[in-house]
Each structure stands twice: as structure tokens, then as C-alpha cells.
Design a protein around this motif. Structure first.
Motif, PDB file in Angstrom:
ATOM      1  N   ALA A 132      51.788  56.940  30.254  1.00  0.00           N
ATOM      2  CA  ALA A 132      52.986  58.331  29.827  1.00  0.00           C
ATOM      3  C   ALA A 132      53.260  58.233  28.231  1.00  0.00           C
ATOM      4  O   ALA A 132      53.684  57.132  27.669  1.00  0.00           O
ATOM      5  N   LEU A 133      54.205  58.736  27.463  1.00  0.00           N
ATOM      6  CA  LEU A 133      54.361  58.530  26.263  1.00  0.00           C
ATOM      7  C   LEU A 133      55.847  57.151  26.716  1.00  0.00           C
ATOM      8  O   LEU A 133      56.062  57.030  25.571  1.00  0.00           O
ATOM      9  N   ASP A 134      56.775  57.570  28.080  1.00  0.00           N
ATOM     10  CA  ASP A 134      57.762  57.245  27.728  1.00  0.00           C
ATOM     11  C   ASP A 134      56.849  55.537  28.032  1.00  0.00           C
ATOM     12  O   ASP A 134      57.990  54.190  28.367  1.00  0.00           O
ATOM     13  N   ALA A 135      55.725  55.407  27.599  1.00  0.00           N
ATOM     14  CA  ALA A 135      55.395  53.434  28.214  1.00  0.00           C
ATOM     15  C   ALA A 135      53.996  53.598  27.962  1.00  0.00           C
ATOM     16  O   ALA A 135      53.712  52.821  28.346  1.00  0.00           O
ATOM     17  N   LEU A 136      53.794  53.767  26.346  1.00  0.00           N
ATOM     18  CA  LEU A 136      52.606  53.511  25.641  1.00  0.00           C
ATOM     19  C   LEU A 136      52.659  51.577  25.975  1.00  0.00           C
ATOM     20  O   LEU A 136      53.922  51.355  24.926  1.00  0.00           O
ATOM     21  N   PRO A 137      51.903  50.804  25.557  1.00  0.00           N
ATOM     22  CA  PRO A 137      51.918  49.360  25.137  1.00  0.00           C
ATOM     23  C   PRO A 137      52.249  49.577  23.681  1.00  0.00           C
ATOM     24  O   PRO A 137      50.982  50.504  22.867  1.00  0.00           O
ATOM     25  N   LYS A 138      51.846  48.341  23.462  1.00  0.00           N
ATOM     26  CA  LYS A 138      52.114  47.696  22.168  1.00  0.00           C
ATOM     27  C   LYS A 138      51.066  46.884  21.382  1.00  0.00           C
ATOM     28  O   LYS A 138      50.381  46.605  22.366  1.00  0.00           O
ATOM     29  N   VAL A 139      50.377  47.754  19.833  1.00  0.00           N
ATOM     30  CA  VAL A 139      49.886  46.495  19.959  1.00  0.00           C
ATOM     31  C   VAL A 139      49.503  45.225  19.781  1.00  0.00           C
ATOM     32  O   VAL A 139      48.210  44.829  19.908  1.00  0.00           O
ATOM     33  N   ILE A 140      50.644  45.180  19.682  1.00  0.00           N
ATOM     34  CA  ILE A 140      50.988  43.098  19.140  1.00  0.00           C
ATOM     35  C   ILE A 140      50.355  42.687  20.777  1.00  0.00           C
ATOM     36  O   ILE A 140      50.372  41.642  20.870  1.00  0.00           O
ATOM     37  N   ASP A 141      50.692  43.710  22.374  1.00  0.00           N
ATOM     38  CA  ASP A 141      50.188  43.237  23.515  1.00  0.00           C
ATOM     39  C   ASP A 141      48.711  42.623  23.239  1.00  0.00           C
ATOM     40  O   ASP A 141      48.282  42.112  23.840  1.00  0.00           O
ATOM     41  N   TYR A 142      47.695  43.477  22.845  1.00  0.00           N
ATOM     42  CA  TYR A 142      46.459  43.598  22.300  1.00  0.00           C
ATOM     43  C   TYR A 142      46.469  42.356  22.433  1.00  0.00           C
ATOM     44  O   TYR A 142      45.604  41.616  22.189  1.00  0.00           O
ATOM     45  N   GLY A 144      44.877  36.711  22.694  1.00  0.00           N
ATOM     46  CA  GLY A 144      45.215  34.678  22.091  1.00  0.00           C
ATOM     47  C   GLY A 144      45.655  34.782  20.560  1.00  0.00           C
ATOM     48  O   GLY A 144      45.424  33.326  19.793  1.00  0.00           O
ATOM     49  N   LEU A 145      45.744  35.738  19.598  1.00  0.00           N
ATOM     50  CA  LEU A 145      45.974  35.836  17.813  1.00  0.00           C
ATOM     51  C   LEU A 145      47.385  35.867  17.619  1.00  0.00           C
ATOM     52  O   LEU A 145      47.967  36.003  16.951  1.00  0.00           O
ATOM     53  N   PHE A 146      48.158  36.102  19.174  1.00  0.00           N
ATOM     54  CA  PHE A 146      49.684  36.313  18.876  1.00  0.00           C
ATOM     55  C   PHE A 146      50.269  35.791  20.065  1.00  0.00           C
ATOM     56  O   PHE A 146      50.130  36.124  20.792  1.00  0.00           O
ATOM     57  N   SER A 147      51.246  34.676  19.993  1.00  0.00           N
ATOM     58  CA  SER A 147      52.636  34.122  20.631  1.00  0.00           C
ATOM     59  C   SER A 147      53.737  34.389  19.868  1.00  0.00           C
ATOM     60  O   SER A 147      54.427  34.716  19.705  1.00  0.00           O
ATOM     61  N   LYS A 148      53.683  36.018  21.851  1.00  0.00           N
ATOM     62  CA  LYS A 148      55.439  36.712  21.734  1.00  0.00           C
ATOM     63  C   LYS A 148      56.197  34.923  22.106  1.00  0.00           C
ATOM     64  O   LYS A 148      55.855  34.288  23.070  1.00  0.00           O
ATOM     65  N   LYS A 149      57.403  35.352  21.568  1.00  0.00           N
ATOM     66  CA  LYS A 149      58.627  34.046  21.767  1.00  0.00           C
ATOM     67  C   LYS A 149      59.117  34.557  22.556  1.00  0.00           C
ATOM     68  O   LYS A 149      58.870  35.487  23.092  1.00  0.00           O
ATOM     69  N   PRO A 150      60.024  34.127  23.492  1.00  0.00           N
ATOM     70  CA  PRO A 150      60.643  33.528  24.520  1.00  0.00           C
ATOM     71  C   PRO A 150      62.218  34.561  23.640  1.00  0.00           C
ATOM     72  O   PRO A 150      62.042  34.479  22.606  1.00  0.00           O
ATOM     73  N   GLU A 151      62.970  35.792  24.923  1.00  0.00           N
ATOM     74  CA  GLU A 151      63.647  36.541  24.256  1.00  0.00           C
ATOM     75  C   GLU A 151      65.002  35.558  23.795  1.00  0.00           C
ATOM     76  O   GLU A 151      65.252  34.776  24.401  1.00  0.00           O
ATOM     77  N   ASP A 152      65.776  35.900  22.812  1.00  0.00           N
ATOM     78  CA  ASP A 152      66.267  35.100  22.692  1.00  0.00           C
ATOM     79  C   ASP A 152      68.033  36.581  22.699  1.00  0.00           C
ATOM     80  O   ASP A 152      68.286  37.365  21.607  1.00  0.00           O
ATOM     81  N   ASP A 153      68.736  36.178  23.081  1.00  0.00           N
ATOM     82  CA  ASP A 153      69.482  36.430  23.373  1.00  0.00           C
ATOM     83  C   ASP A 153      71.175  36.472  22.936  1.00  0.00           C
ATOM     84  O   ASP A 153      72.463  36.451  22.928  1.00  0.00           O
TER      85      ASP A 153
END
Lengths: 358, 139
Positions: free
Chosen positions: A151-161, A166-175
Motif C-alpha cells: 500500500a502507498l501508505d506503508a512503503l518500506p524504506k530503502v534504508i531497511d534494505y 548489515g550495511l547500516f545500523s539503525k540507532k535506537p529511538e531518541d525521544d
């Protein structure tokens, strides 16, 4: 020579304002705010972004009043903003919820959900065309449903790929609550939230020029790879009673850019081994403002990962010079009367000449 | 129905329906006006995806109306300058909180859900016509 306060410009100023208005209407016909709204989308996007106020009607009115002078239109909109009370803060807006109308990646051909070109001038001829009439080309086509996996309101992000690889480490959410440069002036060294807020409302030309300079060699000096540009409608919510049952208040159009930068510093894995990874430069603007959002992502990275004494890594240099109202305001004030200060300079020069002549 | 959902349906697909609902039923529910429709700003907080932190992208113009019955407050907030919709939304919010006129509201919302599904299907199809077909390029 003594200082004498003078007045006497009132009549001349009134006549000047009249002449300005006459000049505005000299052609004998006017366009309406609705015409600007209907035909000048990109200009409206730019004005809203630089003014840091999202409202297409007010942006169109400011353009009309300013005769298309962008710096003046931004000034008018910022001034109007300052007359309004701030009633609410939105809940955290996440572009993963965006209804995507355009999404392209310059880094991967095959991305989940596909390359969606949407509405873009990128593929049009850059030749002047004197036929700008609306062709009314909505010819009736047989409806054929196009199959899709997302669905167009749930497109995965390229950074997820990248993360899966293992080429990008997502940081924990900084609130942590962000700083707000409209409430308190930026202090240096600046915080990340101050930098992003300042960049997103920066003058499009200034942000683009400094982003370009950064890539050419006055900073990180590396060609970024655009992981994803997405443009779409972003829902905004408020939760004033803090009940968790939020109110939807409307959609706004946003442009988001995630640019991949090969990281200079290595990451450490769980076993203590170093490994090369990517970092992300981030851009997000009101409206469809792709060039600005890309340049913002370059500057974000440059400021987040400073290189020596490069100008584009200097937050004070970048952030204090990209604001449209501040820079154009200061430059244009130079034409206003400086009689007293200049008289003082003149006196000093005359005095020096006199001393040398003795 | 969650507030997030019904506010979205009325604002996106049911402006006229919301206003008509208010005009039809306002006399059936006692309420006092706390604040007439007035324009103001909402600051938008966003999460960026490089460091996963928060920042403010800017403000949006909104119109807000507040009404109440006793201690129960009905709030109507909508993007842009739109006094009538804001007023109608505050009344609908009050109705949901007081749990009155729910049947009439649910009827309207069911119709708006249909309207939404037709719109999203059609809009999605229109956008997906611009999706690049790499297989076709290889032919």
C-alpha cells in the motif's frame, strides 16, 4: 558638525507607497490568489518551506502581495506567523506513514514497492513552450487495476534494505524533546534538532549552494548516493488531552531524502571487529522541494560529521547564513539611512586627511 | 471508532457531511461555546531516520473550536482556515464523548469509509501508472 535629528520624509514615503501600488496595478488587470494556488505549486512549496509555515492559501497571498518577490513573500509569511498563537504540538510524525506519491532511489534499481516517478518535471523538455494552456487531457481510459505488493501508505524504506544487509545500523529511538529555534536562538555548538530545523527552513538557494560546495571539496568532498527521495501526503495528529487517542488534523505534503554516505569511521561489531558501514544524511522539507531536501541531507551529514575546518562543517557559518529573512533583511537594510554612522566615518577620514596634510 | 479514524474520515472525505450533521443536530445537544473558531498554529514534530531523533519541521495553520457540556469538552481542530468544519468537528467530538447521536454518526462514517476506499483505490492506481517497469525496458 553636530548631530541634528530630522524629519520630513512622511509625504515622500506616502507618495512612494502610492507609486508602488500604482506600478503593481499598472497593467490594469489582476490575478487572484486562486490563480497562484492553481498554477504556481512549486513557488508555493518553496515559500512555505522557507517561511516554516504550512498553508497554501497564505503562501499564495504572500506571493501576490510581494509581486512574486520570494524573499518578501517569506518575510510576510513569517511576520504573519508571529501574530498567531501556537495552539498545539503534533504527536511524533513519522514518514513511514506517508501516503507516497513519488518515490525513487538512485542507489538500487529494484526496491520493494518499486520506483514510482509520480509527478515530476525531471522528464520534461527544458524548452520554452508558449502553449501553456491546459490540454484537458483527462481522456477516459478503461480502468485496469495495477497489481501492487505494498500500500502507498506503508512503503518500506530503502534504508531497511541496507539494514537487512548489515550495511547500516539503525540507532535506537531518541525521544528527547527537540530544541525550538523559534523560541530560543541557536547556541553553538548547535544541537541536532536545531540544525535540522534551521536547514529545513533555510533559503533554498543558500542551502543548495552550500550543499554543492560541500560536495565539490569544501567539506566532506564525497558524492552522496541518494538512497531514497519520497514525496507524499503526511498525516498530522495532535493529542492535547494526552489520552493516546489522537485527533487527525490534516495532511501536509513533504519531501524526504535519505542520502548514503560511506562512513569514514568504522563501526565495531559485537565481537569487537571493525567494519565499514554507511551513514545517512537526512533531508525533510515542506512541499515538493527535492533539490533543497537533497542539499539539506548533504549539509546534515557535513555538520554531523565535521571535516577539519571546512566551512560546510562549521555549524555557525552554515546555520547563521542560510536563513532568508535574516540574510536578505541584513543585506537590504544597507540601503536605509545610515546618515549618523556614516557621518562618523566621514569625520574620521576627514580628520586623517587633515592630519596627513599638516 | 478511534478518534484518529473518524477525524480522518470527516476531514478528508466528509466535510459537507460533518457540517450538515452539525446543522441538523446542534439543537438536540446542549453545549456552551468555550472558544469560537479561531486560527492558530500547530508545531509539527517529526522523527528523522538518520539518527532516529526528533526535530521541529515547522508550523501549520489550523482552525480550532472548543465547546463543552459540563466538564466534557468537544474539540475541533483542522488544517487551514476552515471555521465551519472546525465548529462541526467540535460538536461531533462532544457527541462521541457524551455517547449521543452515535447511530447517526456511524451511518455517516460507514458511507465515508466506502468513499475513502474508492478514492484510495483510484488514487493508488493513478500513481502506480508512473511506476517504472524494468522488465519492459529489457524487451
Amino acid at each position: 558638525m553636530g548631530y541634528v535629528a530630522v524629519k520630513g520624509g512622511t509625504k515622500a514615503i506616502q507618495a512612494s507607497v502610492r507609486m508602488y501600488k500604482d506600478k503593481q496595478h499598472a497593467a490594469g488587470y489582476e490575478i487572484e490568489v486562486e490563480h497562484i494556488k492553481a498554477n504556481m505549486n512549486q513557488l508555493i512549496n518553496q515559500i512555505m518551506s522557507e517561511a516554516s509555515l504550512y498553508d497554501r492559501d497564505l503562501a499564495a497571498l504572500s506571493i501576490l502581495q510581494a509581486e512574486g518577490n520570494m524573499e518578501e513573500a517569506v518575510f510576510l509569511l513569517r511576520a504573519h506567523r508571529s501574530t498567531l498563537p501556537r495552539l498545539h504540538y503534533s504527536t511524533v510524525t513519522n514518514t513511514r506513514d506517508m501516503f507516497v506519491e513519488r518515490r525513487v532511489s538512485a542507489s538500487f534499481k529494484d526496491i520493494p514497492g518499486g520506483q514510482i516517478l509520480g509527478a515530476s518535471p525531471d522528464f520534461t523538455h527544458r524548452l520554452l513552450d508558449d502553449d501553456q494552456s491546459f490540454a484537458g487531457n483527462k481522456t477516459a481510459e478503461a480502468y485496469t487495476e495495477i497489481p501492487h505488493t505494498h500500500a502507498l501508505d506503508a512503503l518500506p524504506k530503502v534504508i531497511d534494505y541496507l539494514e537487512q544487509e548489515g550495511l547500516f545500523s539503525k540507532k535506537p529511538e531518541d525521544d528527547r524533546e527537540p530544541d525550538d529555534i523559534t523560541k530560543q536562538s541557536i547556541e553553538f555548538p548547535s544541537s541536532r534538532s536545531e540544525r535540522l530545523q534551521s536547514l529545513t527552513r533555510g533559503q533554498t538557494g543558500a542551502v543548495t549552494s552550500l550543499g554543492y560546495a560541500e560536495i565539490r571539496g569544501y567539506g566532506y568532498s564525497s558524492h552522496p548516493n541518494i538512497g531514497e527521495v519520497r514525496v507524499g501526503q503526511q498525516p498530522v495528529h495532535i493529542d492535547p488531552f494526552d489520552t493516546g487517542d489522537a485527533y487527525y488534523i490534516g495532511d501536509i505534503e513533504l519531501t524526504e531524502v535519505e542520502a548514503f554516505m560511506p562512513a569514514d569511521e568504522d563501526d565495531m561489531d559485537d565481537l569487537g571487529n571493525t567494519e565499514k558501514t554507511f551513514k545517512i544524511g537526512y533531508g525533510l522539507t515542506f512541499g515538493q522541494n527535492e533539490t533543497k531536501a537533497i542539499a539539506m541531507s548533504v549539509l546534515d551529514y557535513s555538520l554531523e560529521h565535521p571535516v577539519g575546518d571546512a566551512a560546510t562543517s562549521d555549524d555557525e557559518f552554515v546555520l547563521l547564513h542560510i536563513d532568508s529573512v535574516e540574510s536578505t533583511g541584513f543585506i537590504s537594510h544597507l540601503k536605509l539611512p545610515h546618515y549618523v554612522t556614516f557621518q562618523s566615518v566621514l569625520d574620521r577620514v576627514r580628520q586623517t586627511k587633515g592630519e596627513h596634510g599638516q | 471508532m478511534e478518534r484518529k479514524r473518524w477525524t480522518s474520515l470527516f476531514i478528508k472525505y466528509g466535510e459537507q457531511e460533518a457540517i450538515e450533521f452539525f446543522n441538523t443536530y446542534q439543537s438536540q445537544v446542549d453545549f456552551d461555546i468555550i472558544s469560537e473558531p479561531a486560527e492558530g498554529l500547530t508545531m509539527i514534530k517529526v522523527r528523522e531516520h538518520a539518527e532516529n531523533s526528533l526535530f521541529y519541521i515547522g508550523e501549520m495553520l489550523v482552525t480550532e473550536t472548543k465547546i463543552r457540556q459540563g466538564q466534557t469538552v468537544g474539540l475541533g481542530v483542522v488544517k487551514g482556515s476552515n471555521a465551519k468544519l472546525s465548529e462541526a468537528l467540535s460538536f461531533i467530538d462532544l457527541c462521541f464523548k457524551l455517547e449521543v447521536l452515535l447511530e447517526a454518526l456511524e451511518d455517516i462514517l460507514a458511507k465515508l469509509e466506502l468513499k475513502e476506499s474508492v478514492f484510495i483505490k483510484s488514487r493508488t492506481n493513478e500513481i502506480l501508472k508512473t511506476k517504472v517497469d524494468f522488465d519492459m525496458m529489457a524487451e
